[in-house]
Scaffold this motif. Structure first.
Motif, PDB file in Angstrom:
ATOM      1  N   GLU A  75      -3.775   7.361   7.471  1.00 30.64           N
ATOM      2  CA  GLU A  75      -3.632   5.942   7.117  1.00 30.64           C
ATOM      3  C   GLU A  75      -2.162   5.520   7.178  1.00 30.64           C
ATOM      4  O   GLU A  75      -1.827   4.459   7.673  1.00 30.64           O
ATOM      5  CB  GLU A  75      -4.198   5.663   5.729  1.00 30.64           C
ATOM      6  N   GLY A  76      -1.288   6.355   6.653  1.00 32.21           N
ATOM      7  CA  GLY A  76       0.144   6.062   6.696  1.00 32.21           C
ATOM      8  C   GLY A  76       0.670   6.046   8.115  1.00 32.21           C
ATOM      9  O   GLY A  76       1.477   5.187   8.483  1.00 32.21           O
ATOM     10  N   LYS A  77       0.209   6.984   8.926  1.00 34.91           N
ATOM     11  CA  LYS A  77       0.632   7.024  10.327  1.00 34.91           C
ATOM     12  C   LYS A  77       0.173   5.769  11.065  1.00 34.91           C
ATOM     13  O   LYS A  77       0.927   5.188  11.844  1.00 34.91           O
ATOM     14  CB  LYS A  77       0.075   8.267  11.012  1.00 34.91           C
ATOM     15  N   ALA A  78      -1.069   5.342  10.812  1.00 36.35           N
ATOM     16  CA  ALA A  78      -1.590   4.143  11.476  1.00 36.35           C
ATOM     17  C   ALA A  78      -0.805   2.902  11.054  1.00 36.35           C
ATOM     18  O   ALA A  78      -0.530   2.026  11.880  1.00 36.35           O
ATOM     19  CB  ALA A  78      -3.075   3.974  11.170  1.00 36.35           C
ATOM     20  N   LEU A  79      -0.432   2.822   9.787  1.00 38.16           N
ATOM     21  CA  LEU A  79       0.385   1.703   9.324  1.00 38.16           C
ATOM     22  C   LEU A  79       1.754   1.735   9.999  1.00 38.16           C
ATOM     23  O   LEU A  79       2.251   0.705  10.460  1.00 38.16           O
ATOM     24  CB  LEU A  79       0.537   1.737   7.800  1.00 38.16           C
ATOM     25  N   GLY A  80       2.354   2.913  10.077  1.00 39.29           N
ATOM     26  CA  GLY A  80       3.640   3.051  10.767  1.00 39.29           C
ATOM     27  C   GLY A  80       3.537   2.628  12.221  1.00 39.29           C
ATOM     28  O   GLY A  80       4.427   1.962  12.754  1.00 39.29           O
ATOM     29  N   LEU A  81       2.447   3.002  12.868  1.00 37.36           N
ATOM     30  CA  LEU A  81       2.210   2.601  14.253  1.00 37.36           C
ATOM     31  C   LEU A  81       2.162   1.080  14.374  1.00 37.36           C
ATOM     32  O   LEU A  81       2.789   0.496  15.258  1.00 37.36           O
ATOM     33  CB  LEU A  81       0.907   3.222  14.757  1.00 37.36           C
ATOM     34  N   ARG A  82       1.422   0.422  13.477  1.00 36.75           N
ATOM     35  CA  ARG A  82       1.336  -1.043  13.519  1.00 36.75           C
ATOM     36  C   ARG A  82       2.702  -1.693  13.299  1.00 36.75           C
ATOM     37  O   ARG A  82       3.053  -2.668  13.970  1.00 36.75           O
ATOM     38  CB  ARG A  82       0.328  -1.553  12.495  1.00 36.75           C
ATOM     39  N   LEU A  83       3.471  -1.149  12.374  1.00 35.37           N
ATOM     40  CA  LEU A  83       4.804  -1.710  12.117  1.00 35.37           C
ATOM     41  C   LEU A  83       5.720  -1.556  13.322  1.00 35.37           C
ATOM     42  O   LEU A  83       6.451  -2.489  13.684  1.00 35.37           O
ATOM     43  CB  LEU A  83       5.424  -1.066  10.876  1.00 35.37           C
ATOM     44  N   MET A  84       5.679  -0.401  13.961  1.00 34.82           N
ATOM     45  CA  MET A  84       6.510  -0.196  15.151  1.00 34.82           C
ATOM     46  C   MET A  84       6.019  -1.065  16.311  1.00 34.82           C
ATOM     47  O   MET A  84       6.831  -1.569  17.105  1.00 34.82           O
ATOM     48  CB  MET A  84       6.524   1.277  15.531  1.00 34.82           C
ATOM     49  N   ASP A 115       0.833  -1.191   0.000  1.00 33.70           N
ATOM     50  CA  ASP A 115       0.000   0.000   0.000  1.00 33.70           C
ATOM     51  C   ASP A 115       0.873   1.250   0.000  1.00 33.70           C
ATOM     52  O   ASP A 115       1.942   1.273   0.609  1.00 33.70           O
ATOM     53  CB  ASP A 115      -0.890   0.045   1.248  1.00 33.70           C
ATOM     54  N   HIS A 116       0.395   2.267  -0.678  1.00 36.87           N
ATOM     55  CA  HIS A 116       1.065   3.563  -0.666  1.00 36.87           C
ATOM     56  C   HIS A 116       0.113   4.572  -0.055  1.00 36.87           C
ATOM     57  O   HIS A 116      -1.026   4.701  -0.492  1.00 36.87           O
ATOM     58  CB  HIS A 116       1.445   3.991  -2.089  1.00 36.87           C
ATOM     59  N   HIS A 117       0.582   5.246   0.969  1.00 33.52           N
ATOM     60  CA  HIS A 117      -0.218   6.263   1.628  1.00 33.52           C
ATOM     61  C   HIS A 117       0.460   7.608   1.420  1.00 33.52           C
ATOM     62  O   HIS A 117       1.676   7.713   1.509  1.00 33.52           O
ATOM     63  CB  HIS A 117      -0.350   5.974   3.127  1.00 33.52           C
ATOM     64  N   GLU A 118      -0.332   8.611   1.160  1.00 35.48           N
ATOM     65  CA  GLU A 118       0.220   9.945   0.988  1.00 35.48           C
ATOM     66  C   GLU A 118       1.018  10.343   2.224  1.00 35.48           C
ATOM     67  O   GLU A 118       0.673   9.977   3.349  1.00 35.48           O
ATOM     68  CB  GLU A 118      -0.895  10.962   0.732  1.00 35.48           C
ATOM     69  N   ARG A 172      -0.488  -5.384  21.697  1.00 37.64           N
ATOM     70  CA  ARG A 172      -1.225  -6.574  21.242  1.00 37.64           C
ATOM     71  C   ARG A 172      -2.556  -6.183  20.609  1.00 37.64           C
ATOM     72  O   ARG A 172      -2.963  -6.760  19.608  1.00 37.64           O
ATOM     73  CB  ARG A 172      -1.407  -7.559  22.392  1.00 37.64           C
ATOM     74  N   ARG A 173      -3.214  -5.180  21.167  1.00 44.53           N
ATOM     75  CA  ARG A 173      -4.475  -4.707  20.570  1.00 44.53           C
ATOM     76  C   ARG A 173      -4.231  -4.113  19.171  1.00 44.53           C
ATOM     77  O   ARG A 173      -4.941  -4.422  18.235  1.00 44.53           O
ATOM     78  CB  ARG A 173      -5.121  -3.638  21.465  1.00 44.53           C
ATOM     79  N   ILE A 174      -3.196  -3.334  19.050  1.00 46.17           N
ATOM     80  CA  ILE A 174      -2.888  -2.682  17.770  1.00 46.17           C
ATOM     81  C   ILE A 174      -2.510  -3.695  16.706  1.00 46.17           C
ATOM     82  O   ILE A 174      -2.866  -3.541  15.539  1.00 46.17           O
ATOM     83  CB  ILE A 174      -1.752  -1.644  17.964  1.00 46.17           C
ATOM     84  N   THR A 175      -1.806  -4.743  17.096  1.00 46.05           N
ATOM     85  CA  THR A 175      -1.316  -5.720  16.106  1.00 46.05           C
ATOM     86  C   THR A 175      -2.270  -6.868  15.845  1.00 46.05           C
ATOM     87  O   THR A 175      -2.009  -7.693  14.980  1.00 46.05           O
ATOM     88  CB  THR A 175       0.054  -6.294  16.535  1.00 46.05           C
ATOM     89  N   SER A 176      -3.368  -6.931  16.597  1.00 43.49           N
ATOM     90  CA  SER A 176      -4.298  -8.052  16.383  1.00 43.49           C
ATOM     91  C   SER A 176      -5.230  -7.813  15.219  1.00 43.49           C
ATOM     92  O   SER A 176      -5.398  -6.786  14.681  1.00 43.49           O
ATOM     93  CB  SER A 176      -5.110  -8.321  17.645  1.00 43.49           C
ATOM     94  N   PRO A 180      -5.706   9.239  16.921  1.00 45.83           N
ATOM     95  CA  PRO A 180      -6.576   8.438  17.791  1.00 45.83           C
ATOM     96  C   PRO A 180      -6.064   7.014  18.036  1.00 45.83           C
ATOM     97  O   PRO A 180      -6.134   6.532  19.166  1.00 45.83           O
ATOM     98  CB  PRO A 180      -7.912   8.435  17.043  1.00 45.83           C
ATOM     99  N   ALA A 181      -5.533   6.363  17.024  1.00 48.86           N
ATOM    100  CA  ALA A 181      -5.064   4.984  17.184  1.00 48.86           C
ATOM    101  C   ALA A 181      -3.869   4.885  18.129  1.00 48.86           C
ATOM    102  O   ALA A 181      -3.570   3.813  18.657  1.00 48.86           O
ATOM    103  CB  ALA A 181      -4.693   4.393  15.822  1.00 48.86           C
TER     104      ALA A 181
END
Length: 137
Positions: free
Chosen positions: A63-72, A55-58, A133-137, A99-100
């Motif tokens: 959306e990009g920030k939330a993906l970065g959060l999940r990866l970290m 996925d590419h997020h602007e 665990r909540r974020i990555t589930s 919020p996430a």
């Protein structure tokens, strides 16, 4: 997410080409000059990521920030970051504005006040890991 430089992105594309993953988008990205990569990367990145099935997020999108959060968070589960390091990273990157990530930012504040109450660092660590665990589930 600011964790890697534009030059790192170009070098990663070069590694992909060497590994035989060399579609037109990835090859174009690998051909970007390392002297001023920031001028050329943005228009090429979306095509290269699409080619790779990613996925590419602007830049700076939620959306990009939330993906970065999940990866970290995944890196934290893998033991690459401590719970406190993740909370500090979240608070530094997002403050209380995503919020996430709000609970992790709040928990970073909790680390800062531990010296004034009777809780142990491990108490906050456990809360961070529950949020991970909540974020990555």
């Amino acid at each position: 997410m600011g964790e890697r430089s534009d030059g790192d992105v170009v070098l990663a594309a070069c590694d992909l080409v060497v590994a035989g993953i060399d579609g037109p988008g990835v090859s174009a990205l690998a051909g970007v000059s390392l002297r001023r990569p920031w001028d050329e990367i943005q228009p090429l990145l979306g095509d290269a990521l699409l080619e790779l099935g990613l996925d590419h997020h602007e830049h700076n999108s939620n959306e990009g920030k939330a993906l970065g959060l999940r990866l970290m968070a995944r890196r934290t589960l893998a033991g690459e970051l401590s719970a406190r390091e993740l909370a500090a990273w979240v608070h530094d990157r997002f403050g209380h504005g995503l919020p996430a990530a709000e609970e992790l930012a709040r928990l970073d504040d909790e680390y800062d006040i531990l010296e004034y109450d009777d809780r142990a660092t491990t108490d906050v660590d456990e809360q961070v890991m529950a949020e991970v665990r909540r974020i990555t589930s």
